[in-house]
Design an enzyme around this catalytic site. Structure first.
Site, PDB file in Angstrom:
ATOM      1  N   PHE A  79       0.658  -1.316  -0.081  1.00 19.03           N
ATOM      2  CA  PHE A  79      -0.056  -0.004  -0.181  1.00 19.03           C
ATOM      3  C   PHE A  79       0.771   1.290  -0.095  1.00 19.03           C
ATOM      4  CE2 PHE A  79      -1.668   3.540   2.501  1.00 19.03           C
ATOM      5  CZ  PHE A  79      -3.181   3.735   1.807  1.00 19.03           C
ATOM      6  N   ASP A  80       1.708   1.213   0.841  1.00 18.28           N
ATOM      7  CA  ASP A  80       2.615   2.620   1.088  1.00 18.28           C
ATOM      8  C   ASP A  80       3.406   2.669  -0.127  1.00 18.28           C
ATOM      9  OD1 ASP A  80       3.652   0.558   2.274  1.00 18.28           O
ATOM     10  OD2 ASP A  80       4.518   1.557   4.090  1.00 18.28           O
TER      11      ASP A  80
END
Length: 444
Positions: free
Chosen positions: A205-206
């Protein structure tokens, strides 16, 4: 990859306005899954550190990713004991899902997260969020790979981390140094624009958020951190690495096919001084020089190949004229589109006509050089002719760029962002943010 979202434009960077009474400036999310043992000491230590060092109001949010042990009870007890702590329960696993859920609902203007093991020294927290509060940067990340970072971890994790970041640099042209450090922050107004574009709900995600942010022109601030590996970490390295590589492939394919609407994320006028319409200051000179040099190098190679081919059945002057004519047409067309960014057919004939005038000047220079060589040597060899032509073309190239920029394409400017009338105006104040005219001193 999502293509149906309409996130709007990135906001201009400004010093964050004062928050209203009871509204935190910073919301630190601690995503957890089955961490009943470490959660209590982690949150209490983080709470004590923020109380002692952070000059603004804050909140700590425990994001429980469908834990099956006693983590929910520990989180609820912490929220009851500490006023600045709250707990959010999710019924599905996924660190990315937890961050997206909490960040999307948070009212704090700065959003951060850190791993529950607190491997990163907390003294880096204020340097992490300060550039976001001041308006200097959009996102901030802790970097274990910076030159001044101090890291204690095994060779296996060190190798995996560095290899992964090399893959990101090679495949996605990422310029940030450490994608995996669990110590990051983002401005809420930027998150509201970027999060709808981020598809991953797990560990990638990041990384995906950082890649999209960088491609959208966001400024990412890096903070060297002191980091000590947690020997009891529950992260499954092989499975996580496999999912990350799948994410790299997915994002790389989306960027290559243009399915991500990153062109809609241009910042409003005035955010970057380089975007301002300043009189008397050349626009895009560095980019145009690079483009012109690339086109010029390819055109010179094309010209030399043509000259060598024409020389088999024509004299040097005729071969030079034919090679220059063909390469000049191709050069003007390439510079028109690639160097000066002119699109469409409008003015194409006029540009080619002016390009031929520039070609005439180049022909005079090179033909004059050949004439001078013939006067000096009765029968010059082919390599000497090529050397003279290369030198003459270098001089003609400098003159050609100046004429292209000042005469052929004088009005060519870099493409600017046109606001979408169906999207909200980024210049209007966000009704969910505090009054931008208040200052920190007004709130005290």
């Amino acid at each position: 990859m999502r293509t149906d979202s309409s996130p709007g434009s990135l906001p201009a960077r400004e010093h964050l306005p004062a928050a209203g009474a009871g509204t935190p400036v910073l919301d630190v999310v601690v995503p957890v899954y089955n961490e009943e043992k470490d959660l209590g000491p982690c949150v209490r230590r983080l709470h004590e550190h923020l109380n002692r060092t952070f000059p603004y109001a804050f909140r700590i949010t425990v994001a429980d990713n469908a834990s099956t042990d006693g983590t929910p009870r520990v989180a609820a007890r912490l929220a009851a004991d500490l006023a600045a702590v709250r707990s959010v329960r999710l019924e599905q696993k996924g660190r990315g899902r937890a961050l997206r859920t909490v960040w999307s609902a948070s009212d704090a203007p700065v959003l951060a997260y850190m791993d529950v093991d607190l491997s990163t020294d907390l003294n880096a927290l204020l340097p992490l969020v300060a550039p976001l509060i001041s308006g200097h940067s959009d996102l901030a990340i802790g970097s274990r790979l910076a030159r001044s970072s101090r890291v204690v971890r095994g060779a296996k994790r060190e190798f995996i981390s560095r290899t992964y970041n090399l893959i990101l640099r090679g495949s996605l042209q990422a310029r940030f140094s450490d994608a995996q450090c669990g110590f990051k922050a983002i401005r809420r107004d930027v998150a509201q624009v970027l999060l709808p574009l981020v598809e991953d709900t797990g560990w990638f995600f990041d990384t995906e958020m950082l890649v999209l942010a960088e491609r959208a022109g966001c400024r990412i601030h890096e903070v060297p951190v002191d980091w000590v590996d947690d020997p009891d970490s529950t992260v499954h390295i092989v499975r996580t690495a496999t999912e990350d590589l799948k994410g790299v492939w997915r994002v790389g394919r989306a960027l290559a096919t243009g399915s991500l609407p990153l062109d809609r994320l241009a910042r409003p006028f005035g955010d970057d001084p380089r975007d301002r319409d300043l009189t008397g200051v050349p626009q895009g000179l560095a980019r145009q020089l690079v483009g012109f040099c690339v086109v010029g190098a390819l055109s010179t190679l094309f010209y030399l190949l043509l000259y060598s081919g024409f020389r088999h059945f024509a004299g040097s002057q005729l071969a030079n004229a034919l090679a220059l004519l063909v390469s000049a047409v191709a050069n003007t067309a390439a510079n028109r589109r690639l160097t000066f960014g002119v699109r469409g057919r409008g003015g194409a004939v006029r540009h080619q006509a002016q390009g031929l005038v520039v070609f005439g000047i180049g022909l005079a220079l090179t033909s004059g050089s050949l004439a001078a060589l013939s006067a000096a040597t009765a029968h010059p060899d082919h390599s000497t002719e090529l050397a003279v032509l290369i030198a003459a073309n270098l001089a003609a190239t400098v003159l050609r760029f100046l004429l292209f920029r000042a005469w052929v394409f004088p009005d060519a400017q870099p493409t600017t962002h046109t606001p979408d009338p169906h999207l909200p105006d980024p210049h209007l104040p966000d009704p969910h943010l505090p009054d931008p005219h208040r200052t920190w001193s007004d709130a005290r």
